[in-house]
Design an enzyme around this catalytic site. Structure first.
Site, PDB file in Angstrom:
ATOM      1  CG  ASP A 103      18.822  38.937  23.374  1.00 30.86           C
ATOM      2  OD1 ASP A 103      18.480  40.111  23.138  1.00 30.86           O
ATOM      3  OD2 ASP A 103      19.909  38.623  23.869  1.00 30.86           O
ATOM      4  CE  LYS A 132      21.591  43.655  20.677  1.00 27.52           C
ATOM      5  NZ  LYS A 132      22.828  43.761  21.471  1.00 27.52           N
TER       6      LYS A 132
END
Length: 410
Positions: free
Chosen positions: A200, A222
């Protein structure tokens, strides 16, 4: 004896009699390992430290409250002699020699028949370090070597290749709030052993640079209102690589189960029959305020703290947060993923009874070199975020604890 090095060996003491003479600090340090080995321990000592006495009270050891007597070592397989009586130590050592009982002496290692190595443990491996030259024994040196090896195994800087077939699977690893030193030792070790890392944006990015060249790194970042990897694609990537027999690490920021969608990934892996290990991480909801000098609880100020997601505004029909109830609490409110919604969140809290003068702190890029703290109140936070150009990721703390620092008034 001093001219030859000690012969290293691992003793299997399960159910076998071990006699410990003396109930002081030496016994207190050595007894836990003997208990872990399953030894039948008989302690002979007129007195003992509180910790040793607690072991006897719990039935972990048998304690005979008296000095050493001839014959105490007759049925022993191993003996630890650690009394303050030199004469008793010498007599017990002589008895051990007659009965061929391996004997450790805390007062005179050169007269012992066995030495206790500096030991440490890491994931099923015991590291034991002995000085080979009896004339140059230095316990601090052996302990330092032990510590270096164990730390290397734990944090992944010392990696031994697995020669046996590994079971394919995925580890959901919480990477902590951002500082690479705040990942757990187990998480760091699994990273070092990984074939594939799916990372991430909020994970500890600096750790990726330490991975060996053969490790495939997949960017699952993201970015708000920008490029992102759909959750379904992440799930599929985890499954695909695991089914190829690879060791896969899903590196997430904070903790996998604190707004990290870790359970969605665990469920997808379970449906695919892929073994999954969850490695908890330090949540930014507590660690980031702490790094900025803000305790989420404090005596006389806050007896509770609540963590909520702010990615959905209070007036959005998708919101699952009971904002009216939160406004009535007197403790600390920690808001994650709420920078762009903080204006509406503050309005909702004030509308339902929270004072507009309630202190607010926004900690951006917490625990990293780019960390900065911006203070405001519920009444001013919306304009402060714009004026100070606060960007995610940032942890928002609402409550009186914001004003409690090392020299706080409460």
């Amino acid at each position: 004896m001093a001219e030859h090095p000690a012969y290293p060996v691992g003793l299997r003491l399960t159910g076998r009699r071990v006699v410990v003479l003396g109930g002081g600090q030496v016994a207190q340090r050595r007894l836990p390992a003997l208990l872990a080995a399953g030894a039948d321990i008989r302690l002979v000592s007129p007195d003992a430290t509180p910790s040793v006495e607690a072991m006897a009270d719990a039935g972990e050891i048998t304690w005979e409250r008296r000095p050493y007597e001839e014959g105490d070592l007759a049925d022993a397989w191993y003996a630890l002699i650690a009394t303050s009586d030199t004469a008793a130590n010498a007599a017990a050592s002589a008895e051990a020699e007659r009965h061929r009982v391996w004997c450790v002496r805390s007062d005179d290692a050169d007269r012992a028949t066995a030495w206790t190595p500096a030991t440490g443990h890491s994931e099923g491996v015991t590291v034991a370090v002995l000085t080979t030259d009896a004339r140059g024994r230095d316990p601090r040196h052996t302990a330092a070597i032990r510590d270096a090896v164990v730390e290397g195994l734990r944090d992944g800087t010392l990696v031994a290749p697995h020669h046996r077939t590994r079971t394919a699977g995925v580890a959901l690893v919480g990477g902590g709030p951002g500082d690479p030193d705040l990942i757990t030792v187990r998480g760091r070790r699994l990273l070092a052993e990984a074939d594939v890392v799916i990372a991430d944006r909020l994970g500890p990015r600096d750790l990726l640079a330490e991975l060996p060249p053969h490790v495939e790194v997949i960017d699952a970042a993201k970015i708000p209102y920008g490029r992102f990897m759909a959750q379904e694609a992440i799930n599929n990537a985890l499954i695909e690589h695991a089914e190829q027999g690879k060791a896969v690490v899903r590196l997430k920021g904070g903790d996998p189960f604190v707004f990290g969608r870790g359970m969605e990934e665990a469920q997808a892996l379970a449906e695919a029959g892929i073994p999954c290990t969850v490695v908890p991480g330090i949540s930014s909801s507590i660690s980031v305020p702490g790094a900025a000098g803000i305790p989420v609880t404090h005596r006389g100020v806050a007896h509770e703290f609540t963590v909520v997601s702010g990615h959905v505004a209070p007036d959005d029909e998708r919101s699952l947060v009971d904002w009216p109830s939160l406004a009535k609490l007197t403790g600390t409110l920690v808001i994650l993923m709420g920078v762009d919604k903080i204006g509406k969140i503050a309005e909702a809290l004030v509308a339902h009874g929270r004072s507009p003068e309630t202190p607010v702190a926004l900690v951006q890029e917490g625990t990293t070199a780019a960390q900065r703290r911006v203070d405001a109140t519920l009444g001013t936070v919306a304009e402060t975020v714009v004026a100070q150009e606060v960007k995610p990721p940032a942890v928002i703390v609402v409550g009186e604890v914001v004003g409690v620092g090392p020299h706080g008034t409460a």
